[in-house]
Design a protein around this motif. Structure first.
Motif, PDB file in Angstrom:
ATOM      1  N   SER A  53       0.847  -1.182   0.000  1.00  0.00           N
ATOM      2  CA  SER A  53       0.000   0.000   0.000  1.00  0.00           C
ATOM      3  C   SER A  53       0.884   1.234   0.000  1.00  0.00           C
ATOM      4  O   SER A  53       1.662   1.443   0.942  1.00  0.00           O
ATOM      5  CB  SER A  53      -0.925   0.029   1.227  1.00  0.00           C
ATOM      6  OG  SER A  53      -1.551   1.289   1.363  1.00  0.00           O
ATOM      7  N   VAL A  54       0.771   2.057  -1.031  1.00  0.00           N
ATOM      8  CA  VAL A  54       1.563   3.268  -1.120  1.00  0.00           C
ATOM      9  C   VAL A  54       1.177   4.259  -0.022  1.00  0.00           C
ATOM     10  O   VAL A  54       1.964   5.124   0.355  1.00  0.00           O
ATOM     11  CB  VAL A  54       1.398   3.912  -2.516  1.00  0.00           C
ATOM     12  CG1 VAL A  54       2.110   5.245  -2.609  1.00  0.00           C
ATOM     13  CG2 VAL A  54       1.930   2.966  -3.592  1.00  0.00           C
ATOM     14  N   CYS A  62       6.264   6.359   1.966  1.00  0.00           N
ATOM     15  CA  CYS A  62       5.335   6.361   0.839  1.00  0.00           C
ATOM     16  C   CYS A  62       6.060   6.600  -0.487  1.00  0.00           C
ATOM     17  O   CYS A  62       5.756   5.963  -1.500  1.00  0.00           O
ATOM     18  CB  CYS A  62       4.255   7.420   1.057  1.00  0.00           C
ATOM     19  SG  CYS A  62       3.080   7.016   2.362  1.00  0.00           S
ATOM     20  N   ALA A  66       6.129   3.859  -3.469  1.00  0.00           N
ATOM     21  CA  ALA A  66       5.672   4.173  -4.822  1.00  0.00           C
ATOM     22  C   ALA A  66       6.772   3.908  -5.848  1.00  0.00           C
ATOM     23  O   ALA A  66       6.513   3.402  -6.943  1.00  0.00           O
ATOM     24  CB  ALA A  66       5.216   5.631  -4.889  1.00  0.00           C
ATOM     25  N   ARG A  69       7.171   0.152  -7.160  1.00  0.00           N
ATOM     26  CA  ARG A  69       6.127  -0.553  -7.888  1.00  0.00           C
ATOM     27  C   ARG A  69       6.582  -1.038  -9.263  1.00  0.00           C
ATOM     28  O   ARG A  69       6.233  -2.144  -9.692  1.00  0.00           O
ATOM     29  CB  ARG A  69       4.894   0.326  -8.028  1.00  0.00           C
ATOM     30  CG  ARG A  69       3.721  -0.393  -8.676  1.00  0.00           C
ATOM     31  CD  ARG A  69       2.405   0.218  -8.317  1.00  0.00           C
ATOM     32  NE  ARG A  69       1.322  -0.711  -8.587  1.00  0.00           N
ATOM     33  CZ  ARG A  69       0.188  -0.740  -7.917  1.00  0.00           C
ATOM     34  NH1 ARG A  69       0.003   0.089  -6.908  1.00  0.00           N
ATOM     35  NH2 ARG A  69      -0.758  -1.600  -8.216  1.00  0.00           N
ATOM     36  N   ALA A 109      -1.850  10.298  -0.478  1.00  0.00           N
ATOM     37  CA  ALA A 109      -2.319  10.042  -1.841  1.00  0.00           C
ATOM     38  C   ALA A 109      -1.949  11.189  -2.770  1.00  0.00           C
ATOM     39  O   ALA A 109      -1.466  10.970  -3.890  1.00  0.00           O
ATOM     40  CB  ALA A 109      -3.827   9.824  -1.830  1.00  0.00           C
ATOM     41  N   THR A 112       1.920  11.283  -3.538  1.00  0.00           N
ATOM     42  CA  THR A 112       2.478  10.208  -4.366  1.00  0.00           C
ATOM     43  C   THR A 112       1.688   9.967  -5.651  1.00  0.00           C
ATOM     44  O   THR A 112       2.036   9.078  -6.429  1.00  0.00           O
ATOM     45  CB  THR A 112       2.518   8.893  -3.555  1.00  0.00           C
ATOM     46  OG1 THR A 112       1.189   8.572  -3.110  1.00  0.00           O
ATOM     47  CG2 THR A 112       3.429   9.022  -2.354  1.00  0.00           C
ATOM     48  N   THR A 114      -1.313   8.765  -5.848  1.00  0.00           N
ATOM     49  CA  THR A 114      -2.007   7.493  -5.673  1.00  0.00           C
ATOM     50  C   THR A 114      -3.515   7.724  -5.563  1.00  0.00           C
ATOM     51  O   THR A 114      -3.962   8.666  -4.908  1.00  0.00           O
ATOM     52  CB  THR A 114      -1.514   6.793  -4.388  1.00  0.00           C
ATOM     53  OG1 THR A 114      -0.104   6.606  -4.490  1.00  0.00           O
ATOM     54  CG2 THR A 114      -2.188   5.444  -4.199  1.00  0.00           C
ATOM     55  N   ARG A 115      -4.272   6.875  -6.181  1.00  0.00           N
ATOM     56  CA  ARG A 115      -5.725   7.002  -6.099  1.00  0.00           C
ATOM     57  C   ARG A 115      -6.209   6.652  -4.692  1.00  0.00           C
ATOM     58  O   ARG A 115      -5.850   5.612  -4.145  1.00  0.00           O
ATOM     59  CB  ARG A 115      -6.406   6.098  -7.114  1.00  0.00           C
ATOM     60  CG  ARG A 115      -6.188   6.513  -8.558  1.00  0.00           C
ATOM     61  CD  ARG A 115      -7.145   5.782  -9.476  1.00  0.00           C
ATOM     62  NE  ARG A 115      -6.931   4.336  -9.474  1.00  0.00           N
ATOM     63  CZ  ARG A 115      -7.781   3.448  -9.997  1.00  0.00           C
ATOM     64  NH1 ARG A 115      -8.918   3.865 -10.531  1.00  0.00           N
ATOM     65  NH2 ARG A 115      -7.499   2.161  -9.988  1.00  0.00           N
ATOM     66  N   GLU A 142      -8.181   2.609  -1.590  1.00  0.00           N
ATOM     67  CA  GLU A 142      -6.963   2.603  -2.405  1.00  0.00           C
ATOM     68  C   GLU A 142      -7.066   1.396  -3.343  1.00  0.00           C
ATOM     69  O   GLU A 142      -6.658   0.283  -2.990  1.00  0.00           O
ATOM     70  CB  GLU A 142      -5.717   2.496  -1.529  1.00  0.00           C
ATOM     71  CG  GLU A 142      -4.419   2.544  -2.312  1.00  0.00           C
ATOM     72  CD  GLU A 142      -3.186   2.287  -1.451  1.00  0.00           C
ATOM     73  OE1 GLU A 142      -2.064   2.291  -2.017  1.00  0.00           O
ATOM     74  OE2 GLU A 142      -3.328   2.065  -0.234  1.00  0.00           O
ATOM     75  N   ASP A 144      -5.537   0.453  -5.967  1.00  0.00           N
ATOM     76  CA  ASP A 144      -4.333  -0.095  -6.581  1.00  0.00           C
ATOM     77  C   ASP A 144      -3.412  -0.791  -5.583  1.00  0.00           C
ATOM     78  O   ASP A 144      -2.295  -1.178  -5.943  1.00  0.00           O
ATOM     79  CB  ASP A 144      -3.571   1.017  -7.298  1.00  0.00           C
ATOM     80  CG  ASP A 144      -4.424   1.684  -8.366  1.00  0.00           C
ATOM     81  OD1 ASP A 144      -5.135   0.952  -9.085  1.00  0.00           O
ATOM     82  OD2 ASP A 144      -4.396   2.923  -8.466  1.00  0.00           O
TER      83      ASP A 144
END
Length: 379
Positions: A53-54, A62, A66, A69, A109, A112, A114-115, A142, A144
């Protein structure tokens, strides 16, 4: 006496990934990877909850997660026969609207890219129907986030290290370390070796290795984390459920091999040891999960504990102390070591060889000072 360019103490995910990156950069380079146990990854790596989990961790963590990945999605040829990441998703839940914990997830989020999708309580319960409506006030998804193949990742790094000429030794605890101004003499049960640089990737034992080497410690805090396997709730297909994490950090649970893996997200101070689950922590976990979800617990099929080691600011410690340039910290990875392993190993290899961060990590806002052990020593 055998001589090495670099000796790495500890072959968990930290030491294994760093050794692999060093071997990639210079195959055949004399690198020793020494593990105190009979097999690498016994204490912490092998006890991970296996979630990528980012949004899990502080700002530095974080960024490093990221940046890892791309490696997980497309590892080098032969690294693993199976995908390292598989879809899972994480549902962050909160008992109050607008809490600091939810705000921090949103900020991570944004930082980074991130969604993090806001869900209504009803939408969250449609994803995980056992969630109680009462304590569920806010939720973020999250989508992703992924499950990780921890064993595959760890073994892939070890294979890559050995293929590049790294000398991996198990049952090899460090017994003594002395520095003559240019070279370390390191004593193991089968005798001494020499090394130009000593890398401390000893996990919960990292401060002990520093003391042995005559280097100031960084105030490492090993914290026990408990996990257990519970029967799934009857009448539900749990396989597509996301992991559920309390944004305030009081519990998490997720599907795992047809069961529910649950934890009270405990952080009990512990000396470095072979950590074992405590009955009280098991009871606390069951209580917290049942307060949030309708999950009957008839039995605990298995429980275990591992040590997550932090320093005060909860960022990794990577680099040499200013007064001890032959000693290199690669420690304090907390519970995030696996999810940020590829990027952190690139950081370690770059600092070891060039004294600078990889450009993508520096561009993302991480600095050498953010990771340096000197930040732990005060003024």
């Amino acid at each position: 006496m055998q001589e090495f360019d670099i000796a790495i103490i500890g072959a968990g995910i930290g030491g294994a990934s760093l050794a692999a990156m060093l071997a990639d950069a210079a195959p055949g380079r004399p690198v020793l990877l020494a593990e105190r146990e009979s097999f690498p990854g016994y204490h912490t790596t092998g006890r991970s909850a296996a979630l990528y989990s980012v949004l899990y961790g502080n700002a530095t963590v974080c960024v490093l997660t990221a940046a890892s990945r791309a490696f997980f999605n497309d590892p080098p040829p032969g690294f693993s026969e199976h995908p390292l990441l598989t879809p899972r998703g994480v549902l962050y839940v909160a008992a109050e609207v607008g809490s600091d914990a939810v705000r921090e997830v949103r900020e991570s989020a944004a930082r980074t890219g991130t969604r993090a999708l806001p869900l209504t309580p009803q939408e969250a319960r449609e994803m995980v129907p056992i969630l109680h409506p009462g304590p569920l006030r806010e939720a973020l998804l999250e989508p992703d986030a992924m499950d990780m193949d921890v064993h595959g990742i760890h073994q892939g790094f070890l294979r890559r290290a050995k293929a590049g000429g790294v000398d991996l030794r198990s049952d090899a605890p460090l017994l003594a370390a002395s520095w003559d101004g240019s070279t370390w003499t390191l004593t193991f049960p089968d005798g001494p070796v020499r090394a130009r640089k000593l890398v401390n990737a000893a996990g919960a034992w990292a401060d002990e290795v520093a003391r042995m080497a005559g280097v100031p410690t960084v105030g490492l805090m090993p914290l026990r984390r408990t996990a257990m396997m519970l029967d799934p709730p009857p009448g539900f297909d749990i396989h597509r459920w996301p992991a559920v994490i309390d944004a305030a950090g009081s519990f998490y649970f997720k599907p795992d091999a047809g069961m529910i893996l649950a934890s009270p997200a405990d952080e009990t101070p512990s000396p470095p040891c072979d950590a074992q689950a405590d009955e009280w922590d098991i009871a606390v976990c069951i209580d917290r999960v049942q307060n949030a979800a309708d999950l009957p617990v008839r039995r605990v099929s298995r429980s275990w504990a591992g040590l997550r080691s932090f320093v005060a600011d909860r960022s990794p410690v990577v680099g040499p102390p200013a007064l001890h340039p032959g000693f290199f910290w690669f420690a304090a990875q907390g519970g995030y070591g696996i999810q940020m392993a590829p990027a952190l190993a690139r950081v370690g290899a770059s600092l070891l060889d060039h004294g600078v961060l990889p450009p993508d990590i520096a561009d993302a806002g991480v600095t050498v000072a953010d990771l340096s052990p000197d930040r732990c020593y005060g003024d």
